[in-house]
Design a protein around this motif. Structure first.
Motif, PDB file in Angstrom:
ATOM      1  N   GLY A  39       0.783  -1.239   0.000  1.00 31.51           N
ATOM      2  CA  GLY A  39       0.000   0.000   0.000  1.00 31.51           C
ATOM      3  C   GLY A  39       0.807   1.277   0.000  1.00 31.51           C
ATOM      4  O   GLY A  39       0.259   2.331   0.231  1.00 31.51           O
ATOM      5  N   ARG A  74      -1.851   8.314  -5.726  1.00 32.15           N
ATOM      6  CA  ARG A  74      -1.460   9.698  -5.598  1.00 32.15           C
ATOM      7  C   ARG A  74      -0.920  10.252  -6.912  1.00 32.15           C
ATOM      8  O   ARG A  74      -0.963  11.449  -7.161  1.00 32.15           O
ATOM      9  CB  ARG A  74      -0.384   9.818  -4.514  1.00 32.15           C
ATOM     10  N   GLY A  79      -0.390  16.547  -2.880  1.00 34.55           N
ATOM     11  CA  GLY A  79      -1.581  16.760  -2.061  1.00 34.55           C
ATOM     12  C   GLY A  79      -2.260  15.450  -1.767  1.00 34.55           C
ATOM     13  O   GLY A  79      -1.903  14.418  -2.294  1.00 34.55           O
ATOM     14  N   GLY A  80      -3.269  15.486  -0.887  1.00 36.16           N
ATOM     15  CA  GLY A  80      -3.977  14.258  -0.558  1.00 36.16           C
ATOM     16  C   GLY A  80      -5.377  14.289  -1.106  1.00 36.16           C
ATOM     17  O   GLY A  80      -5.626  14.870  -2.147  1.00 36.16           O
ATOM     18  N   GLY A  81      -6.286  13.669  -0.376  1.00 34.68           N
ATOM     19  CA  GLY A  81      -7.685  13.681  -0.762  1.00 34.68           C
ATOM     20  C   GLY A  81      -8.054  12.489  -1.609  1.00 34.68           C
ATOM     21  O   GLY A  81      -7.259  11.575  -1.813  1.00 34.68           O
ATOM     22  N   SER A  85      -8.683   7.414  -0.236  1.00 38.13           N
ATOM     23  CA  SER A  85      -8.029   7.773   1.021  1.00 38.13           C
ATOM     24  C   SER A  85      -9.040   7.962   2.151  1.00 38.13           C
ATOM     25  O   SER A  85      -8.741   7.705   3.307  1.00 38.13           O
ATOM     26  CB  SER A  85      -7.194   9.033   0.836  1.00 38.13           C
ATOM     27  N   LEU A  86     -10.258   8.387   1.808  1.00 35.97           N
ATOM     28  CA  LEU A  86     -11.303   8.529   2.825  1.00 35.97           C
ATOM     29  C   LEU A  86     -11.718   7.141   3.321  1.00 35.97           C
ATOM     30  O   LEU A  86     -11.956   6.938   4.514  1.00 35.97           O
ATOM     31  CB  LEU A  86     -12.499   9.272   2.237  1.00 35.97           C
ATOM     32  N   GLU A  88      -9.748   4.690   3.418  1.00 33.67           N
ATOM     33  CA  GLU A  88      -8.604   4.272   4.241  1.00 33.67           C
ATOM     34  C   GLU A  88      -8.795   4.745   5.687  1.00 33.67           C
ATOM     35  O   GLU A  88      -8.596   3.984   6.632  1.00 33.67           O
ATOM     36  CB  GLU A  88      -7.329   4.869   3.647  1.00 33.67           C
ATOM     37  N   VAL A  89      -9.211   6.015   5.854  1.00 31.85           N
ATOM     38  CA  VAL A  89      -9.447   6.551   7.204  1.00 31.85           C
ATOM     39  C   VAL A  89     -10.547   5.738   7.882  1.00 31.85           C
ATOM     40  O   VAL A  89     -10.425   5.342   9.053  1.00 31.85           O
ATOM     41  CB  VAL A  89      -9.852   8.050   7.145  1.00 31.85           C
ATOM     42  N   HIS A  92      -9.276   2.394   9.108  1.00 29.35           N
ATOM     43  CA  HIS A  92      -8.516   2.475  10.366  1.00 29.35           C
ATOM     44  C   HIS A  92      -9.463   2.618  11.554  1.00 29.35           C
ATOM     45  O   HIS A  92      -9.263   2.006  12.604  1.00 29.35           O
ATOM     46  CB  HIS A  92      -7.541   3.657  10.316  1.00 29.35           C
ATOM     47  N   LEU A  93     -10.494   3.437  11.351  1.00 32.76           N
ATOM     48  CA  LEU A  93     -11.487   3.648  12.419  1.00 32.76           C
ATOM     49  C   LEU A  93     -12.183   2.327  12.740  1.00 32.76           C
ATOM     50  O   LEU A  93     -12.437   2.011  13.912  1.00 32.76           O
ATOM     51  CB  LEU A  93     -12.494   4.701  11.939  1.00 32.76           C
TER      52      LEU A  93
END
Ligand code: HEM
Lengths: 130, 178
Positions: A39, A74, A79-81, A85-86, A88-89, A92-93
């Motif tokens: 990843g 990427r 930059g991100g976003g 990637s959301l 991905e967050v 993790h949660l």
């Protein structure tokens, strides 16, 4: 003064850990870990002698199947976003939520056992002489 | 007339800092989401927040360190071991992050090492930190729920809607050990 001393103690502890990590990284054990990672961002584009980036080479499709789908990568931007990637967050949660749920469940299930152990550890009250 | 100064509530400070640390951790765990510059600077600030977190729990740390081999309870011991592992792991994540820095350190003219072992270590210790942070939160879950009810839910909900919470909530100046 007391506060400064405490901060210093934490920083020294962190420096010891960092020093140990650095020392360990010089051993052969560490060299086994330097293979390709899951990843990770695509390999950083190398720079040619005249400073020009060879980004096209670097962003060539990877066939390892790891990481986000190509469209969400990427792509060399800094930059991100992005949707991936959301996700991905959220992932993790979810991992943290699952761990919390599992530990709560385990401690609830083992509660009677813990109570019994605690009771056994307590010394029996002295027998009444009355 | 003397101005009346209210003492800041320790539990409230802990809750706010812990929440900020948690959000920062989630963002730091997803550099694709934040972008690399935000990832690096936020993670460096995260290190400072961890120091504040440790200072706020200093008495607990000293207490268990002293009684670890004597009379500490097993739950406190396992909590302590987990916290030590978490400290070591987070230190490694930040240290290896600095070693592969692409934005923060090069800004000061410091050349960093690209890829290889440091990237691998950074990635591995970050993955491990997700599990350790999960366990850390799990062990303090009761405290988190209690404080969230007291400082977030109870003030937000109309009084008559939350009689149950008012019953369970403790006086705000009483310190509860996380
Ligand atoms: C709480 C602290 C941190 C966490 C949880 C964290 C987490 C992560 C994660 C999960 C990745 C992706 C790894 C992969 O590709 O498999 C990553 C990559 C990276 N991190 Fe961190 N990190 C932290 C601190 C730092 C710091 C302090 C720096 C530098 C100042 C840093 C710099 C980087 C860089 C340069 C990358 C590689 C990006 C690339 O592959 O191009 N990190 N980090």
């Amino acid at each position: 003064m007391k506060l400064l001393l405490r901060v210093l103690m934490i920083v020294v502890a962190a420096l010891i850990v960092s020093g140990a990590t650095f020392a360990l990284s010089r051993t052969s054990l560490a060299s086994n870990m330097s293979g390709p990672q899951r990843g990770q961002f695509e390999r950083r584009p190398s720079t040619t002698a005249d400073g020009a980036s060879t980004r096209e080479q670097a962003s060539a499709p990877q066939l390892d199947g790891a990481g986000p789908p190509e469209g969400f990568r990427r792509g060399g931007e800094r930059g991100g976003g992005g949707l991936f990637s959301l996700v991905e967050v959220g992932g993790h949660l979810l991992v943290i939520a699952l761990i919390v749920a599992a530990v709560s469940f385990l401690s609830r299930v083992t509660q009677p056992l813990q109570a019994r152990l605690a009771a056994r550890r307590k010394p029996a009250p002295p027998a009444s002489t009355a | 007339m003397q101005p009346t100064r209210t003492k800041p509530n320790r539990n409230k400070i802990n809750l706010v800092i812990d929440l900020a640390i948690f959000v920062a951790f989630l963002i730091a765990m997803s550099p694709h989401f934040s972008g690399i510059a935000v990832h690096e600077w936020l993670s460096i600030a995260f290190g400072a927040a961890i120091i504040a977190h440790l200072l706020l729990h200093w008495e607990w740390i000293v207490g268990i360190t002293r009684s670890f081999f004597k009379k500490a309870r097993w739950s406190a011991r396992s909590n302590y071991v987990l916290n030590v592992l978490l400290f070591i792991d987070i230190t490694i994540v930040i240290f290896t992050g600095l070693m592969i820095s692409e934005d923060a350190l090069p800004l000061f003219g410091i050349q960093t090492i690209r890829g290889g072992i440091w990237h691998g270590l950074h990635s591995f210790s970050a993955d491990l930190s997700l599990v350790l942070v999960g366990l850390h939160i799990a062990l303090h879950w009761e405290w988190i729920v209690k404080m969230f009810k007291r400082f977030v839910l109870t003030p937000l909900l109309p009084r008559r809607l939350s009689p149950q919470m008012q019953l369970t909530a403790q006086p705000p100046d009483k310190k509860v050990q996380p």
